[in-house]
Design a protein around this motif. Structure first.
Motif, PDB file in Angstrom:
ATOM      1  N   ILE A   1       0.840  -1.188   0.000  1.00  0.00           N
ATOM      2  CA  ILE A   1       0.000   0.000   0.000  1.00  0.00           C
ATOM      3  C   ILE A   1       0.879   1.242   0.000  1.00  0.00           C
ATOM      4  CG2 ILE A   1      -0.254  -0.027   2.535  1.00  0.00           C
ATOM      5  CD1 ILE A   1      -3.179   1.030   2.003  1.00  0.00           C
ATOM      6  N   LEU A   2       0.591   2.138  -0.931  1.00  0.00           N
ATOM      7  CA  LEU A   2       1.371   3.360  -1.053  1.00  0.00           C
ATOM      8  C   LEU A   2       1.085   4.285   0.133  1.00  0.00           C
ATOM      9  CD1 LEU A   2       0.688   4.033  -4.838  1.00  0.00           C
ATOM     10  CD2 LEU A   2       2.760   3.061  -3.847  1.00  0.00           C
ATOM     11  N   GLU A   3       2.045   5.177   0.407  1.00  0.00           N
ATOM     12  CA  GLU A   3       1.848   6.134   1.510  1.00  0.00           C
ATOM     13  C   GLU A   3       0.706   7.098   1.217  1.00  0.00           C
ATOM     14  OE1 GLU A   3       6.361   6.375   3.367  1.00  0.00           O
ATOM     15  OE2 GLU A   3       5.218   8.195   2.945  1.00  0.00           O
ATOM     16  N   ARG A   4       0.393   7.288  -0.060  1.00  0.00           N
ATOM     17  CA  ARG A   4      -0.713   8.177  -0.455  1.00  0.00           C
ATOM     18  C   ARG A   4      -2.075   7.528  -0.170  1.00  0.00           C
ATOM     19  NH1 ARG A   4      -1.387   8.290  -5.425  1.00  0.00           N
ATOM     20  NH2 ARG A   4       0.120   6.794  -6.255  1.00  0.00           N
ATOM     21  N   PHE A   5      -2.051   6.249   0.151  1.00  0.00           N
ATOM     22  CA  PHE A   5      -3.289   5.530   0.426  1.00  0.00           C
ATOM     23  C   PHE A   5      -3.413   5.277   1.925  1.00  0.00           C
ATOM     24  CE2 PHE A   5      -3.319   3.107  -3.943  1.00  0.00           C
ATOM     25  CZ  PHE A   5      -3.271   4.313  -4.606  1.00  0.00           C
ATOM     26  N   SER A   6      -4.633   5.298   2.420  1.00  0.00           N
ATOM     27  CA  SER A   6      -4.859   4.943   3.819  1.00  0.00           C
ATOM     28  C   SER A   6      -6.224   4.288   3.929  1.00  0.00           C
ATOM     29  CB  SER A   6      -4.803   6.193   4.711  1.00  0.00           C
ATOM     30  OG  SER A   6      -5.861   7.079   4.389  1.00  0.00           O
ATOM     31  N   ALA A   7      -6.416   3.579   5.018  1.00  0.00           N
ATOM     32  CA  ALA A   7      -7.689   2.892   5.211  1.00  0.00           C
ATOM     33  C   ALA A   7      -8.049   2.919   6.682  1.00  0.00           C
ATOM     34  CB  ALA A   7      -7.609   1.449   4.702  1.00  0.00           C
ATOM     35  N   GLN A   8      -9.303   2.652   6.967  1.00  0.00           N
ATOM     36  CA  GLN A   8      -9.727   2.464   8.343  1.00  0.00           C
ATOM     37  C   GLN A   8     -10.979   1.592   8.367  1.00  0.00           C
ATOM     38  OE1 GLN A   8     -10.975   6.166  10.265  1.00  0.00           O
ATOM     39  NE2 GLN A   8     -11.232   7.148   8.285  1.00  0.00           N
ATOM     40  N   GLN A   9     -11.207   1.004   9.536  1.00  0.00           N
ATOM     41  CA  GLN A   9     -12.422   0.221   9.741  1.00  0.00           C
ATOM     42  C   GLN A   9     -13.155   0.838  10.923  1.00  0.00           C
ATOM     43  OE1 GLN A   9     -11.992  -3.932  10.920  1.00  0.00           O
ATOM     44  NE2 GLN A   9     -13.892  -4.478   9.890  1.00  0.00           N
ATOM     45  N   PHE A  10     -14.417   1.085  10.731  1.00  0.00           N
ATOM     46  CA  PHE A  10     -15.214   1.793  11.708  1.00  0.00           C
ATOM     47  C   PHE A  10     -15.891   0.832  12.685  1.00  0.00           C
ATOM     48  CE2 PHE A  10     -14.863   6.033   9.939  1.00  0.00           C
ATOM     49  CZ  PHE A  10     -14.430   5.772   8.649  1.00  0.00           C
ATOM     50  N   PRO A  11     -16.428   1.358  13.808  1.00  0.00           N
ATOM     51  CA  PRO A  11     -17.080   0.481  14.799  1.00  0.00           C
ATOM     52  C   PRO A  11     -18.194  -0.392  14.220  1.00  0.00           C
ATOM     53  CG  PRO A  11     -16.684   2.628  15.768  1.00  0.00           C
ATOM     54  CD  PRO A  11     -16.309   2.744  14.320  1.00  0.00           C
ATOM     55  N   ASP A  12     -18.873   0.086  13.154  1.00  0.00           N
ATOM     56  CA  ASP A  12     -19.911  -0.775  12.564  1.00  0.00           C
ATOM     57  C   ASP A  12     -19.314  -1.766  11.570  1.00  0.00           C
ATOM     58  OD1 ASP A  12     -21.294   1.406   9.940  1.00  0.00           O
ATOM     59  OD2 ASP A  12     -19.243   0.814  10.422  1.00  0.00           O
ATOM     60  N   LEU A  13     -18.001  -1.830  11.498  1.00  0.00           N
ATOM     61  CA  LEU A  13     -17.183  -2.766  10.708  1.00  0.00           C
ATOM     62  C   LEU A  13     -17.074  -2.416   9.226  1.00  0.00           C
ATOM     63  CD1 LEU A  13     -18.174  -6.144  12.383  1.00  0.00           C
ATOM     64  CD2 LEU A  13     -16.199  -4.691  12.855  1.00  0.00           C
ATOM     65  N   HIS A  14     -17.761  -1.371   8.762  1.00  0.00           N
ATOM     66  CA  HIS A  14     -17.516  -1.000   7.380  1.00  0.00           C
ATOM     67  C   HIS A  14     -16.121  -0.376   7.289  1.00  0.00           C
ATOM     68  CE1 HIS A  14     -18.417   3.371   7.978  1.00  0.00           C
ATOM     69  NE2 HIS A  14     -17.816   3.512   6.821  1.00  0.00           N
ATOM     70  N   SER A  15     -15.581  -0.370   6.099  1.00  0.00           N
ATOM     71  CA  SER A  15     -14.219   0.119   5.912  1.00  0.00           C
ATOM     72  C   SER A  15     -14.186   1.120   4.762  1.00  0.00           C
ATOM     73  CB  SER A  15     -13.283  -1.055   5.608  1.00  0.00           C
ATOM     74  OG  SER A  15     -11.961  -0.612   5.366  1.00  0.00           O
ATOM     75  N   GLU A  16     -13.247   2.017   4.844  1.00  0.00           N
ATOM     76  CA  GLU A  16     -13.020   2.987   3.774  1.00  0.00           C
ATOM     77  C   GLU A  16     -11.560   2.971   3.372  1.00  0.00           C
ATOM     78  OE1 GLU A  16     -16.598   6.107   4.949  1.00  0.00           O
ATOM     79  OE2 GLU A  16     -14.526   6.781   5.035  1.00  0.00           O
ATOM     80  N   LEU A  17     -11.334   3.076   2.074  1.00  0.00           N
ATOM     81  CA  LEU A  17      -9.988   3.180   1.520  1.00  0.00           C
ATOM     82  C   LEU A  17      -9.880   4.561   0.894  1.00  0.00           C
ATOM     83  CD1 LEU A  17      -7.271   1.731   0.762  1.00  0.00           C
ATOM     84  CD2 LEU A  17      -8.382   1.096  -1.391  1.00  0.00           C
ATOM     85  N   ASN A  18      -8.937   5.350   1.399  1.00  0.00           N
ATOM     86  CA  ASN A  18      -8.741   6.716   0.922  1.00  0.00           C
ATOM     87  C   ASN A  18      -7.514   6.759   0.022  1.00  0.00           C
ATOM     88  OD1 ASN A  18     -10.831   8.070   2.630  1.00  0.00           O
ATOM     89  ND2 ASN A  18      -9.551   7.209   4.249  1.00  0.00           N
ATOM     90  N   LEU A  19      -7.701   7.302  -1.170  1.00  0.00           N
ATOM     91  CA  LEU A  19      -6.609   7.414  -2.133  1.00  0.00           C
ATOM     92  C   LEU A  19      -6.414   8.893  -2.436  1.00  0.00           C
ATOM     93  CD1 LEU A  19      -7.943   4.706  -4.660  1.00  0.00           C
ATOM     94  CD2 LEU A  19      -6.625   4.325  -2.579  1.00  0.00           C
ATOM     95  N   SER A  20      -5.204   9.392  -2.221  1.00  0.00           N
ATOM     96  CA  SER A  20      -4.983  10.826  -2.417  1.00  0.00           C
ATOM     97  C   SER A  20      -3.859  11.073  -3.424  1.00  0.00           C
ATOM     98  CB  SER A  20      -4.654  11.495  -1.091  1.00  0.00           C
ATOM     99  OG  SER A  20      -3.468  10.952  -0.545  1.00  0.00           O
TER     100      SER A  20
END
Lengths: 113, 111
Positions: A60-79
């Motif tokens: 995963i590139l440093e420009r990319f980040s992700a997280q998983q929220f308490p409801d377990l859905h996840s987001e992948l951020n690409l900048s």
């Protein structure tokens, strides 16, 4: 239907922009995986979250980040998007942290122009 | 060298033929997966196995842990089997359960 949902299905954006891809795992699954499929690199593992915590990191590139929220859905951020980031991005989920079958979402096709 | 190698890269068959796709890997694994990717892009998990053989309908998957080799067989192939078949492994030494993928085999079954 795997039970894993991803939005949006398609995304077209310009270089330098930032986008967020969203994934909802199967009901009850605690693990979420993100994969990138590009024409020149094939399918590659990006990152895994388990019950809100980062479990494993891949190419995963440093420009990319992700997280998983308490409801377990996840987001992948690409900048700071580049043309080479154009790819299919898949999310998969499994019920545990490792060694079990993964269920893939339909993918988000990102085109960077 | 890739950790997961598949052969052949492309395969064309006539309807009804018996098809074999091979996968070799070079790392210790906790499981091997066979995936199917349709022309629209969606990925479906066909099998996950760590030993022996599994069968589902016309599909059979085998694995030889000692030889680090797996095969996917399709009996009585049909045009609807046309897809990309991907072998993937869960390497044993890594944390989590990331998948490492082969490059895929493009299968075309002609009527």
């Amino acid at each position: 239907d795997s039970g894993v949902t991803q939005t949006p299905k398609h995304l077209i954006t310009a270089t330098g922009q930032r986008v967020t891809l969203r994934c909802s795992p199967r009901s009850g699954d605690l693990s979420v995986y993100w994969y990138q499929q590009s024409l020149d690199q094939g399918l590659q593992f990006l990152i895994q979250y388990y019950n809100g915590e980062e479990r494993a990191k891949g190419n995963i590139l440093e420009r990319f980040s992700a997280q998983q929220f308490p409801d377990l859905h996840s987001e992948l951020n690409l900048s700071s998007l580049e043309l080479g980031d154009s790819a299919l991005y898949f999310c998969a989920s499994s019920s545990s942290g490792g060694g079990l079958e993964q269920y893939f979402g339909p993918g988000t096709r990102l085109t960077v122009t | 060298k890739n950790e997961v190698e598949q052969s052949p890269q492309n395969l064309t068959a006539q309807e009804g033929e018996f098809i074999t796709i091979n996968c070799s890997y070079s790392v210790g694994i906790s499981a091997l997966h066979w995936l199917q990717q349709h022309p629209g892009g969606g990925i479906v998990s066909l099998f996950m196995l760590s030993s022996g053989k599994k069968k589902h309908g016309r599909l059979i998957a085998t694995i030889n842990i000692q030889e680090k080799h797996s095969s996917l067989h399709i009996t009585a192939s049909h045009p609807r089997d046309s897809a990309v078949y991907i072998c993937a492994v869960s390497p044993r030494e890594t944390s989590g359960s990331r998948l490492t993928f082969g490059e895929g085999t493009q299968l075309t079954v002609n009527p």
